[in-house]
Design a protein around this motif. Structure first.
Motif, PDB file in Angstrom:
ATOM      1  N   CYS A 243       0.842  -1.199   0.000  1.00  0.00           N
ATOM      2  CA  CYS A 243       0.000   0.000   0.000  1.00  0.00           C
ATOM      3  C   CYS A 243       0.879   1.251   0.000  1.00  0.00           C
ATOM      4  O   CYS A 243       0.709   2.153  -0.832  1.00  0.00           O
ATOM      5  CB  CYS A 243      -0.887  -0.049   1.247  1.00  0.00           C
ATOM      6  SG  CYS A 243      -2.227   1.091   1.223  1.00  0.00           S
TER       7      CYS A 243
ATOM      8  N   SER B  76       0.768  10.664  -4.857  1.00  0.00           N
ATOM      9  CA  SER B  76      -0.349  11.474  -4.378  1.00  0.00           C
ATOM     10  C   SER B  76      -1.249  10.615  -3.508  1.00  0.00           C
ATOM     11  O   SER B  76      -1.200   9.388  -3.573  1.00  0.00           O
ATOM     12  CB  SER B  76      -1.163  12.023  -5.551  1.00  0.00           C
ATOM     13  OG  SER B  76      -1.836  10.962  -6.183  1.00  0.00           O
ATOM     14  N   ILE B  77      -2.074  11.247  -2.686  1.00  0.00           N
ATOM     15  CA  ILE B  77      -3.024  10.491  -1.880  1.00  0.00           C
ATOM     16  C   ILE B  77      -4.431  10.780  -2.369  1.00  0.00           C
ATOM     17  O   ILE B  77      -5.362  10.924  -1.593  1.00  0.00           O
ATOM     18  CB  ILE B  77      -2.908  10.808  -0.376  1.00  0.00           C
ATOM     19  CG1 ILE B  77      -1.545  11.384  -0.040  1.00  0.00           C
ATOM     20  CG2 ILE B  77      -3.077   9.533   0.452  1.00  0.00           C
ATOM     21  CD1 ILE B  77      -1.377  11.701   1.404  1.00  0.00           C
ATOM     22  N   ALA B  78      -4.612  10.854  -3.696  1.00  0.00           N
ATOM     23  CA  ALA B  78      -5.956  11.041  -4.244  1.00  0.00           C
ATOM     24  C   ALA B  78      -6.758   9.753  -4.062  1.00  0.00           C
ATOM     25  O   ALA B  78      -6.210   8.703  -3.753  1.00  0.00           O
ATOM     26  CB  ALA B  78      -5.869  11.415  -5.719  1.00  0.00           C
ATOM     27  N   LEU B  79      -8.075   9.856  -4.280  1.00  0.00           N
ATOM     28  CA  LEU B  79      -8.955   8.718  -4.016  1.00  0.00           C
ATOM     29  C   LEU B  79      -8.622   7.537  -4.930  1.00  0.00           C
ATOM     30  O   LEU B  79      -8.608   6.379  -4.494  1.00  0.00           O
ATOM     31  CB  LEU B  79     -10.414   9.148  -4.214  1.00  0.00           C
ATOM     32  CG  LEU B  79     -11.448   8.076  -3.889  1.00  0.00           C
ATOM     33  CD1 LEU B  79     -11.354   7.682  -2.420  1.00  0.00           C
ATOM     34  CD2 LEU B  79     -12.848   8.538  -4.222  1.00  0.00           C
ATOM     35  N   ASN B  80      -8.312   7.820  -6.218  1.00  0.00           N
ATOM     36  CA  ASN B  80      -8.041   6.709  -7.128  1.00  0.00           C
ATOM     37  C   ASN B  80      -6.770   5.956  -6.737  1.00  0.00           C
ATOM     38  O   ASN B  80      -6.716   4.726  -6.811  1.00  0.00           O
ATOM     39  CB  ASN B  80      -7.975   7.205  -8.583  1.00  0.00           C
ATOM     40  CG  ASN B  80      -7.063   8.398  -8.738  1.00  0.00           C
ATOM     41  OD1 ASN B  80      -6.438   8.823  -7.770  1.00  0.00           O
ATOM     42  ND2 ASN B  80      -6.982   8.933  -9.927  1.00  0.00           N
ATOM     43  N   SER B  81      -5.730   6.691  -6.278  1.00  0.00           N
ATOM     44  CA  SER B  81      -4.521   6.012  -5.828  1.00  0.00           C
ATOM     45  C   SER B  81      -4.818   5.146  -4.615  1.00  0.00           C
ATOM     46  O   SER B  81      -4.320   4.022  -4.511  1.00  0.00           O
ATOM     47  CB  SER B  81      -3.447   7.027  -5.460  1.00  0.00           C
ATOM     48  OG  SER B  81      -3.318   7.994  -6.441  1.00  0.00           O
ATOM     49  N   LEU B  82      -5.631   5.674  -3.690  1.00  0.00           N
ATOM     50  CA  LEU B  82      -5.951   4.910  -2.477  1.00  0.00           C
ATOM     51  C   LEU B  82      -6.688   3.625  -2.831  1.00  0.00           C
ATOM     52  O   LEU B  82      -6.396   2.555  -2.289  1.00  0.00           O
ATOM     53  CB  LEU B  82      -6.807   5.755  -1.534  1.00  0.00           C
ATOM     54  CG  LEU B  82      -6.033   6.698  -0.628  1.00  0.00           C
ATOM     55  CD1 LEU B  82      -7.000   7.583   0.139  1.00  0.00           C
ATOM     56  CD2 LEU B  82      -5.168   5.912   0.327  1.00  0.00           C
ATOM     57  N   LEU B  83      -7.649   3.724  -3.781  1.00  0.00           N
ATOM     58  CA  LEU B  83      -8.402   2.530  -4.189  1.00  0.00           C
ATOM     59  C   LEU B  83      -7.481   1.489  -4.810  1.00  0.00           C
ATOM     60  O   LEU B  83      -7.539   0.301  -4.488  1.00  0.00           O
ATOM     61  CB  LEU B  83      -9.494   2.915  -5.186  1.00  0.00           C
ATOM     62  CG  LEU B  83     -10.809   3.381  -4.579  1.00  0.00           C
ATOM     63  CD1 LEU B  83     -11.772   3.789  -5.672  1.00  0.00           C
ATOM     64  CD2 LEU B  83     -11.404   2.269  -3.739  1.00  0.00           C
TER      65      LEU B  83
END
Lengths: 89, 117, 162
Positions: C15, C24-31
């Motif tokens: 992760c 980046s810690i955008a939502l798509n990267s987190l998913l």
């Protein structure tokens, strides 16, 4: 000060690559050649990163990252070939 | 403040370049094959590491945004240097067959056990 | 929970690595990071059945800091040997180091540490995982090198893994 230190570092790694080429031409054995190629990959990574600093292009960091992730696989594949006479078992 | 940062970055760049050059010089200078393995696995790794820190600091200083890819490059280099060193040592031993010290246990060295049928 | 995440440490590392790669810690990267952290341990579970027991994760961090410090010292030493020592005065030696560590992961960590630190390089391990063969660039006193590896790194690793 940075205008002198950055070209100095780039020159150092370029000289290192030339020394590697001399070693590659005069290497006494096969593992030595593999070792030299491995060292060249590491030196090239440094050159790429320093070029990125010089030209303010952060895109080249991705190229350095790819080389760092995959560069050692060629070393291991060559060694495997020397050890076993084949790469995939 | 900015002068201190500039001195730090310049020092890192000079250290990194020198170590990279020393590692490649060691490849040419050292006589025995196993000795040559030491030069690039250590000197070059730290040379590149110092250059990477310098590059990341420069970007942070000039653009204000951190570059995490430099950290990843350094991490991968430090993780893979022992692997290629180990495999190259095995290849050297396979070709030159030096005299090894005993293991001190009942089992032989792993490379010397006959392959399983 | 342990069936969904067979290797929690591997999941966390994956992760973190993906987030660093994406930058980046955008939502798509987190998913994407969550997907990778779930799927890769599940797919590779069959090849890695044992689980390393780490008792003190904080000590692992201080161990890594110690190793990084030693790497810098080691490089100054190796650089001085390369630059200033005549080639016929360098006394290289093969050294056997007996190890007593509970799991393969700890032995791999010790071997990597030895390769990165003062003038030594792991070359082989014994078939029963009880000894490491290391090559020292300049070791006038092999016993001192062996004692330093055992006291400086192995005892710390023994405290971390058990």
């Amino acid at each position: 000060m940075l205008t002198y230190a950055l070209p100095f570092a780039i020159t150092c790694f370029a000289l290192a690559l030339i020394l590697n080429l001399i070693r590659l031409a005069t290497a006494p054995s096969m593992p030595d050649r593999i070792l030299t190629v491995d060292t060249m990959v590491i030196n090239v990574i440094a050159l790429i990163v320093l070029y990125g600093v010089q030209t303010h292009a952060t895109v080249v960091f991705d190229a350095a990252l790819l080389l760092a992730m995959t560069g050692f696989i060629s070393t291991i594949a060559f060694c495997k070939f020397l050890l076993r006479g084949g790469i995939i078992e | 403040m900015s002068l201190a940062v500039e001195i730090l970055i310049s020092a890192l760049l000079i250290i990194g370049g020198s170590f990279g050059l020393i590692g490649s010089f060691g490849l040419l200078k050292l006589r025995e094959p196993m000795q040559r393995l030491h030069a690039p696995t250590k000197a070059t790794t730290v040379g590149v590491g110092a250059s990477l820190i310098a590059a990341a600091l420069t970007l942070l200083w000039q653009t204000g945004s951190a570059s995490w890819q430099g950290v990843m490059v350094a991490a991968f280099l430090f993780l893979t240097a022992p692997l290629s060193g180990l495999m190259l040592a095995k290849a050297h031993r396979h070709l030159s067959r030096p005299d090894l010290p005993p293991t001190g246990t009942k089992a032989p060295w792993a490379g010397e056990t006959p392959p399983k049928p | 929970m342990s069936r969904l995440f067979p290797h929690p440490m591997l999941s966390a590392t994956l992760c973190l690595a993906w987030l660093l790669l994406a930058g980046s810690i955008a939502l798509n990267s987190l998913l994407m990071a969550a997907c990778l952290a779930t799927l890769i341990p599940l797919a590779t579970q069959a090849y890695w059945p044992s689980r390393p027991k780490i008792r003190h994760p904080l000590r692992l961090i201080s161990y890594i800091a110690l190793v990084l410090y030693d790497v810098i010292l080691a490089n100054i030493q190796v650089a001085r040997i390369i630059l200033f020592m005549p080639a016929d005065q360098i006394k290289s030696a093969w050294i056997t180091v007996p190890v007593d560590l509970p799991c393969p992961e700890a032995i791999a960590l010790l071997a990597g540490t030895i390769t990165l630190t003062p003038g030594t390089l792991t070359a082989e391990f014994s078939a029963d995982n009880k000894a490491l063969l290391i090559h020292a660039l300049h070791a006038p006193d092999p016993d001192a090198t062996r004692a330093e590896i055992k006291s400086r790194y192995e005892t710390r690793l023994q405290r971390i893994f058990r």
